[in-house]
Design a protein around this motif. Sequence first.
Motif, PDB file in Angstrom:
ATOM      1  N   PHE A 161      37.323  28.828  37.368  1.00  0.00           N
ATOM      2  CA  PHE A 161      37.666  27.778  38.335  1.00  0.00           C
ATOM      3  C   PHE A 161      37.002  26.474  38.053  1.00  0.00           C
ATOM      4  O   PHE A 161      35.699  26.746  37.636  1.00  0.00           O
ATOM      5  CB  PHE A 161      37.233  28.356  39.612  1.00  0.00           C
TER       6      PHE A 161
ATOM      7  N   PHE B  17      39.647  35.331  37.723  1.00  0.00           N
ATOM      8  CA  PHE B  17      40.126  33.854  37.465  1.00  0.00           C
ATOM      9  C   PHE B  17      38.736  32.823  36.959  1.00  0.00           C
ATOM     10  O   PHE B  17      37.731  33.597  37.170  1.00  0.00           O
ATOM     11  CB  PHE B  17      40.782  33.096  38.714  1.00  0.00           C
TER      12      PHE B  17
ATOM     13  N   PHE C 141      42.845  26.146  38.476  1.00  0.00           N
ATOM     14  CA  PHE C 141      42.845  27.621  38.725  1.00  0.00           C
ATOM     15  C   PHE C 141      44.184  27.993  38.541  1.00  0.00           C
ATOM     16  O   PHE C 141      45.080  27.097  38.666  1.00  0.00           O
ATOM     17  CB  PHE C 141      42.630  27.642  40.336  1.00  0.00           C
ATOM     18  N   PRO C 142      44.089  29.262  38.047  1.00  0.00           N
ATOM     19  CA  PRO C 142      43.325  30.372  37.986  1.00  0.00           C
ATOM     20  C   PRO C 142      42.698  30.293  36.504  1.00  0.00           C
ATOM     21  O   PRO C 142      42.363  31.353  36.282  1.00  0.00           O
ATOM     22  CB  PRO C 142      44.320  31.598  38.176  1.00  0.00           C
TER      23      PRO C 142
END
Length: 330
Positions: free
Chosen positions: A180, A178, A89-90
């Motif tokens: 993930f 984002f 992340f991101p």
Amino acid sequence: MSSEKGLSAPSATPSAPSFGPPTVELCKGVNGLDKLVLREPRGSSTEVYLYGCHVTSWKNDHGEELLFVSSKAVFKPPKAIRGGIPICFPQFSNLGSLEQHGFARNRLWAIDTDPPPFPTTTSSKTFVDLILKPSEDDLKIWPHSFEFRLRVALGPGGDLLLTSRIRNTSTDGKPFTFTFAYHTYFSVSDISEVRVEGLETLDYLDNLQNRERFTEQGDAITFESEVDKIYLSTPTKIAILDHEKKRTFVLRKDGLPDAVVWNPWDKKAKAMADFGDDEYKHMLCVEAAAVEKPITLKPGEEWKGRQELSAVPSSYCSGQLDPRKVLQGS
């Protein structure tokens, strides 16, 4: 607070490790890094480092390690730990302007002393809440305000549950986007004896061929060379069958439509300084992810992504276990 007994007391700081129930302990790990050890009464356990909110161990009630961590892993910031469950992340992979897999996996997280209500579908009483907020340096490279809360929990049967909640805390009215992944490294006896069920007939993006899109043809995924694929619109359950160990990992996920399957094989393994030359034979990454369609959060909005891992004995070697029943079962 709920009646669950997690680690969320204000006294939960590295200087005061004598808090909470005996099932959650704060102690020193490799190179003096702080880690939390969660133990379930029946004997299963997990370890999570505050550095990266990185799960580095998950053992069943027989004390067998279920995750792979390289013998050459570097437990020293700013290098990410090789193995376990890194948090991407991101950004997953190099699909944006940030470093590979983003920055969450090489930041120091804090114990969340005041988590908001955490709806849960498990009876787990062994858990810890961690939180990451952006530093000034983070805001320079990714100019978005957020709160990333992650609960690590052990179920009564030894299941490992990771629940992420990411909230846009921006006051400038701007959304952010984002990708993930829970970059899970499973420990396997022999990669050539492993098969993955639940991804057959699905489309995938092949990272070894410039993310070209293909459709999986086999009735299961087996391994005889390097694999780096992003499977799309995947089911909520995936099974990883280790014939030699007579063990099946079951990955259940929610809020994470994709699944990444990765093994570096011999040439790439030798090219990685923090990975043993032959260790590719004993690991397989199957990752619950959101990659193809990035997630966008407006200010005040929250996203939740959950992964539950369980390991069940299987006699698949003798043909007594139908993996489809594992996938279809509860």
